[in-house]
Write an enzyme that holds these catalytic residues in place. Structure first.
Site: not given
Ligand SMILES: NC(=O)c1ccc[n+]([C@@H]2O[C@H](COP(=O)([O-])OP(=O)(O)OC[C@H]3O[C@@H](n4cnc5c(N)ncnc54)[C@H](O)[C@@H]3O)[C@@H](O)[C@H]2O)c1
Length: 329
Positions: A35, A39, A72, A159, A163, A200, A224, A287
């Site tokens: 959406n 990104g 979305d 969260y 998940k 971080v 971490r 936090r």
């Molecule tokens: N980055 C980390 O360290 C980490 C750790 C554990 C889990 N995760 C999981 O990995 C996944 C990706 O994380 P990321 O770091 O790339 O996050 P990010 O926020 O960079 O990417 C998420 C993407 O989802 C899109 N998005 C958000 N809400 C939306 C919706 N309602 N409909 C359609 N698109 C939507 C955003 O525009 C974005 O492009 C997530 O599920 C996150 O919970 C990430």
């Protein structure tokens, strides 16, 4: 040809995953649903050529082709269209992170529970073989590390709860419909294309480049398990085709524990060596909802996916730091 739907494909992990897939696998076609709340198409354009997806022709799949659908995950009708003809769904789109979930638990629930349900249900209705969920260590809550797949989850944040609910639906869709669900619990992922992230490593690098102090919550002794995004992308890729892993959960991390203070010091050293800068560290209040120690046992992923990380923290941090510097210059 493998036809892959990636939700959230314009985000940090999505863009890195797409770059990895296109480099390592010629026989794939990718359809992204995002959406664009976080990104952006510009981020995607940095790793591939893509076309906008036309909803009047939802069956288009092309080897090496990447199509972007703007929409979305809460839109079920759209999810049904997007998943038509797919072999695998990699579900990344989510409310990402503990703090936003504490601030707005309802939104977290709608995105991570209902959004995930929509794509599972679309997978079932459209006959998609495999569904990979981006999960996290958060469902487990406060545990004595190393955390592993056999522990009883006790989330301490919305969260973590949302998940965990996604994981539960994956298990149910495997049990009831035979959908090959795979839940990957990512450690703390870092790497290029994370400019927008508040995690971080990204935050510290941005502060260093802006000559601002590095804020550490609490004493900095919280630990971490930091995983470089290329290693993570390889784990997702292997999960797409590894045999007999339907219904399974995997910890995807490094089995190494580093304190936040240690990471701040390593990045400070990179800033000193590469740019002649030195960051100042400041401490802020710890936090709520964040666990104190966290690292993962990755034995199950090694055994069943044939995967293990190849990057160590200092190599990964250096690569990430250099990427951020290049973006600034
Ligand atoms: N980055 C980390 O360290 C980490 C750790 C554990 C889990 N995760 C999981 O990995 C996944 C990706 O994380 P990321 O770091 O790339 O996050 P990010 O926020 O960079 O990417 C998420 C993407 O989802 C899109 N998005 C958000 N809400 C939306 C919706 N309602 N409909 C359609 N698109 C939507 C955003 O525009 C974005 O492009 C997530 O599920 C996150 O919970 C990430």
């Amino acid at each position: 040809m493998k036809k892959i739907v990636i939700t959230g494909g314009c985000g940090f992990i999505g863009v890195n995953l797409i770059r990895f897939l296109l480099t390592n696998d010629e026989e794939i076609s990718i359809r992204i649903l995002d959406n664009l709340s976080v990104g952006q198409p510009e981020d995607l354009a940095r790793v591939c050529k893509f076309n906008r997806w036309k909803d009047d022709n939802p069956s288009q799949w092309k080897a090496g082709g990447v199509f972007l659908v703007t929409g979305d995950i809460r839109d079920f009708d759209l999810s049904l269209q997007v998943c038509q003809g797919a072999d695998v769904i990699v579900h990344l789109a989510a409310n990402t992170g503990v703090i936003p979930s504490i601030e707005d638990p309802r939104k977290d629930c709608e995105l991570n529970v209902l959004g995930t349900f929509n794509y599972l249900e679309s997978a079932r209705q459209q006959g998609v073989a495999r569904f990979i969920l981006a999960s996290s260590g958060a469902p487990l809550g406060e545990q004595i590390p190393p955390i592993h797949e056999e522990m009883v989850p006790r989330p301490i944040s919305p969260y973590g709860a949302s998940k965990l609910c996604g994981e539960a639906y994956c298990s149910a869709f495997h049990g009831s419909y035979g959908l090959e669900t795979v839940c990957l619990r990512f450690g703390n992922v870092y790497g290029p294309y994370s400019y927008h992230k508040g995690s971080v490593v990204a935050k510290f690098i941005k502060h260093l480049l802006a000559d601002e102090p590095l804020p550490i919550y609490g004493d900095g002794n919280q630990t971490r398990d930091f995983i470089y995004v290329d290693d993570l992308a390889r784990a997702v890729w292997l999960s797409m085709s590894a045999p007999d892993i339907g219904g399974q959960v995997f910890q995807i991390a490094t089995h190494r524990e580093h304190t936040v203070a240690e990471v701040a010091e390593m990045l400070n050293e990179l800033a000193r060596n590469l740019l002649g800068k030195k960051g100042l560290i400041i401490h802020e209040n710890a936090r709520k909802g964040e666990v104190l120690r966290n690292f993962s046992d990755i034995g199950k992923a090694k055994k069943l996916l044939g995967w293990e990380p190849r990057w160590n923290l200092s190599q990964g941090l250096e690569n990430t730091f250099k990427w951020f510097v290049e973006q600034k210059g």
